[in-house]
Design a protein around this motif. Structure first.
Motif, PDB file in Angstrom:
ATOM      1  N   ALA A  16      62.977  49.103  69.175  1.00 35.85           N
ATOM      2  CA  ALA A  16      62.579  47.708  68.540  1.00 35.85           C
ATOM      3  C   ALA A  16      61.506  47.307  69.456  1.00 35.85           C
ATOM      4  N   LEU A  17      61.881  47.115  70.644  1.00 34.61           N
ATOM      5  CA  LEU A  17      60.507  46.457  71.461  1.00 34.61           C
ATOM      6  C   LEU A  17      59.172  47.568  71.301  1.00 34.61           C
ATOM      7  N   PHE A  18      59.319  48.377  71.668  1.00 36.20           N
ATOM      8  CA  PHE A  18      58.166  49.489  71.331  1.00 36.20           C
ATOM      9  C   PHE A  18      57.357  49.170  70.085  1.00 36.20           C
ATOM     10  N   LEU A  19      58.498  49.310  69.020  1.00 36.54           N
ATOM     11  CA  LEU A  19      57.481  49.050  67.625  1.00 36.54           C
ATOM     12  C   LEU A  19      57.077  47.585  67.577  1.00 36.54           C
ATOM     13  N   ALA A  20      57.673  46.779  68.118  1.00 40.50           N
ATOM     14  CA  ALA A  20      56.989  45.241  67.879  1.00 40.50           C
ATOM     15  C   ALA A  20      55.756  45.224  68.704  1.00 40.50           C
ATOM     16  N   ALA A  21      55.865  45.736  70.149  1.00 36.50           N
ATOM     17  CA  ALA A  21      54.603  45.532  70.985  1.00 36.50           C
ATOM     18  C   ALA A  21      53.534  46.408  70.535  1.00 36.50           C
ATOM     19  N   PRO A  47      46.519  41.522  70.664  1.00 36.06           N
ATOM     20  CA  PRO A  47      47.004  42.811  70.270  1.00 36.06           C
ATOM     21  C   PRO A  47      46.472  43.941  71.311  1.00 36.06           C
ATOM     22  N   ILE A  48      45.490  43.708  72.133  1.00 35.80           N
ATOM     23  CA  ILE A  48      45.170  44.580  73.006  1.00 35.80           C
ATOM     24  C   ILE A  48      46.081  44.619  74.188  1.00 35.80           C
ATOM     25  N   LEU A  49      46.116  43.143  74.893  1.00 34.26           N
ATOM     26  CA  LEU A  49      47.211  43.082  75.613  1.00 34.26           C
ATOM     27  C   LEU A  49      48.662  43.432  75.608  1.00 34.26           C
ATOM     28  N   GLY A  54      51.312  46.021  77.088  1.00 33.33           N
ATOM     29  CA  GLY A  54      52.768  45.881  76.809  1.00 33.33           C
ATOM     30  C   GLY A  54      53.475  46.891  76.693  1.00 33.33           C
ATOM     31  N   ILE A  55      52.956  47.899  76.030  1.00 34.17           N
ATOM     32  CA  ILE A  55      53.566  49.361  76.024  1.00 34.17           C
ATOM     33  C   ILE A  55      53.706  49.735  77.513  1.00 34.17           C
ATOM     34  N   PHE A  56      52.585  49.596  78.167  1.00 32.69           N
ATOM     35  CA  PHE A  56      52.724  50.248  79.815  1.00 32.69           C
ATOM     36  C   PHE A  56      53.995  49.526  80.393  1.00 32.69           C
TER      37      PHE A  56
END
Length: 89
Positions: A16-21, A47-49, A54-56
């Motif tokens: 869920a967090l990966f999809l949201a980010a 969105p870039i951040l 965020g994904i990183f």
């Protein structure tokens, strides 16, 4: 068995967090926002951040917690095997 339940909850939460980010850019295209952040328009920099950094960050957290959960599963498995040997099963 408790560690397996923990792993399932962890997997669902991280998904869920990966999809949201990863989809923050989509949220900002649906609801555009005017303003500036670090000298860039908010609708571009946020969105870039979240998307890149965020994904990183989520990947680092997921790997650390995933390794800890795997160690817990291994520890439970060893304890279960020792208990079965003691019971003669």
């Amino acid at each position: 068995m408790k560690a397996y339940k923990k792993e399932v909850r962890f997997t669902i939460l991280m998904t869920a967090l990966f999809l949201a980010a990863g989809n923050v850019g989509l949220f900002f295209s649906i609801f555009p926002v005017n303003g500036m952040l670090f000298g860039f328009p908010i609708m571009y920099i946020v969105p870039i951040l979240f998307g890149w950094f965020g994904i990183f960050a989520l990947t680092i957290v997921a790997s650390k917690l995933g390794n800890q959960i795997d160690a817990d599963i291994e520890r439970e498995s060893i304890l279960e095997n020792e208990q079965q040997k003691r019971e003669g099963a």
